[in-house]
Scaffold this motif. Structure first.
Motif, PDB file in Angstrom:
ATOM      1  N   LYS A 118       1.101  -0.898   0.581  1.00 21.52           N
ATOM      2  CA  LYS A 118       0.511  -0.024   0.190  1.00 21.52           C
ATOM      3  C   LYS A 118       0.510   1.270  -0.068  1.00 21.52           C
ATOM      4  CE  LYS A 118      -3.419   0.280   2.778  1.00 21.52           C
ATOM      5  NZ  LYS A 118      -4.461  -0.455   3.986  1.00 21.52           N
ATOM      6  N   PHE A 119       1.085   1.677  -0.935  1.00 18.04           N
ATOM      7  CA  PHE A 119       1.401   3.120  -1.172  1.00 18.04           C
ATOM      8  C   PHE A 119       0.976   4.464  -2.473  1.00 18.04           C
ATOM      9  CE2 PHE A 119       4.042   0.064  -3.557  1.00 18.04           C
ATOM     10  CZ  PHE A 119       3.829   0.689  -4.784  1.00 18.04           C
ATOM     11  N   LEU A 120       1.136   5.328  -1.707  1.00 16.78           N
ATOM     12  CA  LEU A 120       0.567   7.013  -2.523  1.00 16.78           C
ATOM     13  C   LEU A 120       0.931   6.674  -4.210  1.00 16.78           C
ATOM     14  CD1 LEU A 120      -0.429   7.437   0.282  1.00 16.78           C
ATOM     15  CD2 LEU A 120       0.235   9.649   0.099  1.00 16.78           C
ATOM     16  N   PRO A 121      -0.122   7.093  -5.081  1.00 15.34           N
ATOM     17  CA  PRO A 121       0.947   7.627  -6.697  1.00 15.34           C
ATOM     18  C   PRO A 121       1.599   8.362  -6.521  1.00 15.34           C
ATOM     19  CG  PRO A 121      -1.864   8.315  -6.059  1.00 15.34           C
ATOM     20  CD  PRO A 121      -0.701   8.176  -4.810  1.00 15.34           C
ATOM     21  N   THR A 122       2.917   7.382  -7.201  1.00 15.93           N
ATOM     22  CA  THR A 122       4.825   7.510  -6.925  1.00 15.93           C
ATOM     23  C   THR A 122       4.331   8.420  -8.376  1.00 15.93           C
ATOM     24  OG1 THR A 122       4.533   5.468  -8.075  1.00 15.93           O
ATOM     25  CG2 THR A 122       5.395   5.562  -5.862  1.00 15.93           C
ATOM     26  N   ASP A 123       4.213   9.589  -8.717  1.00 11.02           N
ATOM     27  CA  ASP A 123       4.036  10.400  -9.656  1.00 11.02           C
ATOM     28  C   ASP A 123       5.413  11.424 -10.461  1.00 11.02           C
ATOM     29  OD1 ASP A 123       1.901  10.057  -9.431  1.00 11.02           O
ATOM     30  OD2 ASP A 123       1.097  12.013  -8.430  1.00 11.02           O
ATOM     31  N   GLY A 124       6.290  11.560  -9.214  1.00  4.65           N
ATOM     32  CA  GLY A 124       7.625  12.173  -9.445  1.00  4.65           C
ATOM     33  C   GLY A 124       7.904  12.781  -7.782  1.00  4.65           C
ATOM     34  N   ALA A 125       9.124  13.417  -8.161  1.00  4.03           N
ATOM     35  CA  ALA A 125      10.011  13.239  -6.744  1.00  4.03           C
ATOM     36  C   ALA A 125      10.739  12.157  -6.955  1.00  4.03           C
ATOM     37  CB  ALA A 125       9.624  13.593  -5.202  1.00  4.03           C
ATOM     38  N   PHE A 126      11.584  11.742  -5.797  1.00  2.00           N
ATOM     39  CA  PHE A 126      11.839  10.313  -5.133  1.00  2.00           C
ATOM     40  C   PHE A 126      11.680  10.044  -4.189  1.00  2.00           C
ATOM     41  CE2 PHE A 126      16.032  13.704  -5.858  1.00  2.00           C
ATOM     42  CZ  PHE A 126      15.546  13.832  -4.841  1.00  2.00           C
ATOM     43  N   TYR A 127      10.207  10.473  -3.648  1.00  2.00           N
ATOM     44  CA  TYR A 127      10.335   9.514  -2.776  1.00  2.00           C
ATOM     45  C   TYR A 127       9.210   8.328  -3.230  1.00  2.00           C
ATOM     46  CZ  TYR A 127      12.227  13.421  -0.888  1.00  2.00           C
ATOM     47  OH  TYR A 127      13.213  14.715  -0.895  1.00  2.00           O
ATOM     48  N   LEU A 128       8.778   7.456  -2.005  1.00  2.00           N
ATOM     49  CA  LEU A 128       7.525   6.709  -1.983  1.00  2.00           C
ATOM     50  C   LEU A 128       7.420   6.630  -0.493  1.00  2.00           C
ATOM     51  CD1 LEU A 128       7.206   3.012  -4.049  1.00  2.00           C
ATOM     52  CD2 LEU A 128       6.829   3.179  -1.302  1.00  2.00           C
ATOM     53  N   TYR A 129       5.809   6.522  -0.355  1.00  3.86           N
ATOM     54  CA  TYR A 129       5.140   6.841   0.843  1.00  3.86           C
ATOM     55  C   TYR A 129       4.269   5.399   0.652  1.00  3.86           C
ATOM     56  CZ  TYR A 129       3.885  10.238   4.750  1.00  3.86           C
ATOM     57  OH  TYR A 129       3.835  10.746   6.012  1.00  3.86           O
ATOM     58  N   ALA A 130       5.265   5.231   2.053  1.00  3.76           N
ATOM     59  CA  ALA A 130       3.767   3.189   2.153  1.00  3.76           C
ATOM     60  C   ALA A 130       3.504   3.038   3.317  1.00  3.76           C
ATOM     61  CB  ALA A 130       5.281   1.981   2.004  1.00  3.76           C
ATOM     62  N   PHE A 142       2.923   5.521   8.341  1.00  7.17           N
ATOM     63  CA  PHE A 142       3.997   5.744   7.017  1.00  7.17           C
ATOM     64  C   PHE A 142       5.063   5.886   7.501  1.00  7.17           C
ATOM     65  CE2 PHE A 142      -0.840   7.611   6.050  1.00  7.17           C
ATOM     66  CZ  PHE A 142      -0.685   6.605   4.833  1.00  7.17           C
ATOM     67  N   ILE A 143       5.895   5.407   5.785  1.00  7.95           N
ATOM     68  CA  ILE A 143       7.244   5.444   6.240  1.00  7.95           C
ATOM     69  C   ILE A 143       7.842   6.215   4.580  1.00  7.95           C
ATOM     70  CG2 ILE A 143       9.251   3.816   5.771  1.00  7.95           C
ATOM     71  CD1 ILE A 143       9.170   3.397   8.559  1.00  7.95           C
ATOM     72  N   ARG A 144       8.497   6.862   4.337  1.00 11.48           N
ATOM     73  CA  ARG A 144       9.141   7.167   3.150  1.00 11.48           C
ATOM     74  C   ARG A 144      10.296   6.802   2.762  1.00 11.48           C
ATOM     75  NH1 ARG A 144      11.844  13.650   2.795  1.00 11.48           N
ATOM     76  NH2 ARG A 144      13.424  11.731   2.864  1.00 11.48           N
ATOM     77  N   PHE A 145       9.899   6.206   1.390  1.00 15.10           N
ATOM     78  CA  PHE A 145      11.622   5.761   0.380  1.00 15.10           C
ATOM     79  C   PHE A 145      12.007   6.719  -0.215  1.00 15.10           C
ATOM     80  CE2 PHE A 145       9.154   1.897   2.609  1.00 15.10           C
ATOM     81  CZ  PHE A 145      10.691   0.855   2.754  1.00 15.10           C
ATOM     82  N   SER A 146      13.612   7.494   0.250  1.00 14.44           N
ATOM     83  CA  SER A 146      13.518   7.919  -1.332  1.00 14.44           C
ATOM     84  C   SER A 146      14.815   7.064  -1.947  1.00 14.44           C
ATOM     85  CB  SER A 146      14.969   9.000  -0.436  1.00 14.44           C
ATOM     86  OG  SER A 146      15.553   9.729  -1.311  1.00 14.44           O
ATOM     87  N   TYR A 147      14.664   7.137  -3.364  1.00 20.56           N
ATOM     88  CA  TYR A 147      14.465   6.800  -4.052  1.00 20.56           C
ATOM     89  C   TYR A 147      15.678   7.020  -5.087  1.00 20.56           C
ATOM     90  CZ  TYR A 147      11.289   7.084  -7.029  1.00 20.56           C
ATOM     91  OH  TYR A 147      10.108   8.395  -7.541  1.00 20.56           O
ATOM     92  N   ALA A 148      16.758   8.058  -4.521  1.00 24.36           N
ATOM     93  CA  ALA A 148      17.701   8.773  -5.202  1.00 24.36           C
ATOM     94  C   ALA A 148      19.445   8.435  -5.443  1.00 24.36           C
ATOM     95  CB  ALA A 148      17.374   9.946  -4.673  1.00 24.36           C
ATOM     96  N   ARG A 149      19.118   6.791  -4.722  1.00 25.47           N
ATOM     97  CA  ARG A 149      21.046   6.410  -5.537  1.00 25.47           C
ATOM     98  C   ARG A 149      20.667   5.062  -6.329  1.00 25.47           C
ATOM     99  NH1 ARG A 149      23.706   7.544  -0.314  1.00 25.47           N
ATOM    100  NH2 ARG A 149      24.867   6.070  -0.970  1.00 25.47           N
ATOM    101  N   SER A 150      21.455   4.200  -6.787  1.00 24.46           N
ATOM    102  CA  SER A 150      21.447   3.675  -7.957  1.00 24.46           C
ATOM    103  C   SER A 150      20.863   1.900  -7.341  1.00 24.46           C
ATOM    104  CB  SER A 150      23.153   2.736  -7.359  1.00 24.46           C
ATOM    105  OG  SER A 150      22.560   1.422  -6.465  1.00 24.46           O
ATOM    106  N   VAL A 151      20.134   1.919  -8.646  1.00 24.67           N
ATOM    107  CA  VAL A 151      19.140   1.320  -8.991  1.00 24.67           C
ATOM    108  C   VAL A 151      19.481  -0.212  -8.198  1.00 24.67           C
ATOM    109  CG1 VAL A 151      20.257  -0.473 -10.976  1.00 24.67           C
ATOM    110  CG2 VAL A 151      17.142   0.155 -10.493  1.00 24.67           C
ATOM    111  N   GLU A 152      21.227  -0.970  -7.983  1.00 28.16           N
ATOM    112  CA  GLU A 152      21.925  -2.064  -7.494  1.00 28.16           C
ATOM    113  C   GLU A 152      21.339  -1.901  -5.839  1.00 28.16           C
ATOM    114  OE1 GLU A 152      23.578  -0.048  -9.443  1.00 28.16           O
ATOM    115  OE2 GLU A 152      23.407  -1.275 -11.068  1.00 28.16           O
TER     116      GLU A 152
END
Ligand SMILES: Cc1ncc(COP(=O)(O)O)c(C=O)c1O
Length: 395
Positions: free
Chosen positions: A321-333, A371-381
């Motif tokens: 369950k998370f909010l729409p990941t439209d932009g920035a580099f965050y996923l709010y789960a 909720f937890i915020r994940f930032s996905y601004a690092r490498s894909v690995e």
């Protein structure tokens, strides 16, 4: 005896002001705990910090080197280097097809510096200013420190977590609002306002005499649909942006505003007194950053790939369950299936899975415990590894 009296007196003389009593950023505690784990030799995946891991565009770094070789770094005009202001005006034309007079562009020390100037220029102490929750905490903390009253309006999934004109006007009817500030793409949710949602919010605000501020710091990092600038929709809106995110220049501390014409001179006077000008070297680098378009688009594609890995991988790991990941580099789960205390969840995930993320209570004192915020601004690995670690941990 005399010494004790002097010591007691000194204590009263160094008491901090009430207005400085703003809450700390919980994410700093997460970072400190992550550093302790790393010091003991383990590898932590950092998804707590909202900053790009890529570096500034090469052109920006070269321009800064060249300036150090040849230039004296003098103060600049309080509103910023004229050629940078012109370049930003051109950016509005090229990116949004919208004409913005360079005279209305003000260079600031990051968007953080812009908030202070904007709030001082637009509001009096005691004024009520609406911000959304969940939201970026400094909005409300800076308003409080300046003697204004932040009014928190909750957003909901029905409206893709966008503030609506109805919700704004309902709050205004309770007690008049002087201003409203929204961010799109937003931190921490990563959601965006559609062009239509932004247009109707601005028109509701303006019809009620509520001043509109648009934080556009994550513009350029839009995946679901193209972001709309408030500068295109109203000459009365005050727009804030920065080189920190899209251009990966957090530490250079340079941002800008598009200011309604009557506020240009008041803001110039404030800037002259508060900072004189923004660091010259950073302004020179920022102007050159616009040459790094291709490089920055490659960084953005990396975020898109990260986003895909998380959207596909997290549900399999148990976080579905998370909010729409439209932009920035965050996923709010939404982690309410596992806990009613997101701070505790974040601590355990860090200690046991070595994945660092930010608890929602940083952004929403009421609903953030879910909720937890994940930032996905690092490498894909790292994103792939994070999904594997979380799956193992939750499984
Ligand atoms: C929504 C939002 N606005 C503003 C800022 C401040 O950025 P800066 O002062 O580096 O421009 C941040 C930083 O994370 C942010 O997330």
């Amino acid at each position: 005896m005399l010494e004790a009296t002097l010591r007691a007196r000194a204590k009263t003389l160094v008491t901090a002001s009430g207005r400085s009593n703003v809450p700390p950023f919980m994410v700093m505690d997460v970072m400190a705990a992550a550093a302790r784990i790393e010091a003991s030799g383990s590898h932590v995946i950092h998804m707590e910090v909202g900053q790009p891991s890529a570096s500034a565009p090469k052109a920006a770094i070269s321009a800064a080197h060249a300036a150090l070789e040849i230039a004296r770094l003098d103060y600049t005009s309080a509103l910023g280097i004229p050629s940078l202001r012109e370049r930003i005006a051109r950016h509005y034309h090229e990116t949004y097809g919208c004409a913005v007079d360079a005279e209305r562009i003000v260079i600031t020390t990051g968007s953080s510096g812009a908030f202070i100037l904007a709030f001082l220029a637009m509001f009096e102490p005691g004024d009520r200013v609406a911000v959304t929750v969940p939201g970026y905490p400094p909005y409300r903390h800076i308003l409080t420190a300046l003697g204004c009253e932040p009014v928190l309006i909750e957003t909901s999934s029905e409206n893709r977590h966008a503030l609506t004109g109805e919700a704004l006007l309902a709050e205004h009817r309770k007690r008049p609002l002087k201003g409203v500030l929204v961010g799109s793409p937003a931190n921490p949710t990563g959601t965006m306002m559609s062009r239509q949602a932004l247009t109707s919010l601005i028109s509701a605000a303006e019809s009620a005499g509520i001043r509109f501020i648009s934080d556009e710091i994550y513009h350029g990092l839009d995946y679901a649909f193209a972001a709309t600038t408030a500068a295109e929709l109203s000459p009365h809106a005050l727009v804030i942006n920065s080189f920190s995110k899209y251009f990966c220049m957090t530490g250079w501390r340079v941002g800008w505003m598009v200011v309604p014409e009557p506020l240009v001179r008041p803001i110039e006077r404030l800037q002259q007194n508060l900072a004189i000008s923004v660091p010259t070297l950073s302004q020179i680098a920022a102007e050159a950053a616009f040459e790094g378009g291709q490089e920055m688009e490659a960084v953005k594609h990396g975020y898109e790939e990260n986003r895909r890995v998380l959207i596909e991988g997290l549900p399999q790991a148990g976080l579905d369950k998370f909010l729409p990941t439209d932009g920035a580099f965050y996923l709010y789960a939404d982690v309410s299936a596992f806990t009613s205390d997101s701070l505790d969840f974040a601590k355990k995930m860090l200690e046991q899975a070595h994945v660092a993320a930010t608890p929602g209570i940083d952004f929403d004192p009421v609903g953030g415990h879910r909720f937890i915020r994940f930032s996905y601004a690092r490498s894909v690995e790292e994103m792939r590894e994070a999904v594997v670690r979380i799956a193992r941990w939750l499984g």
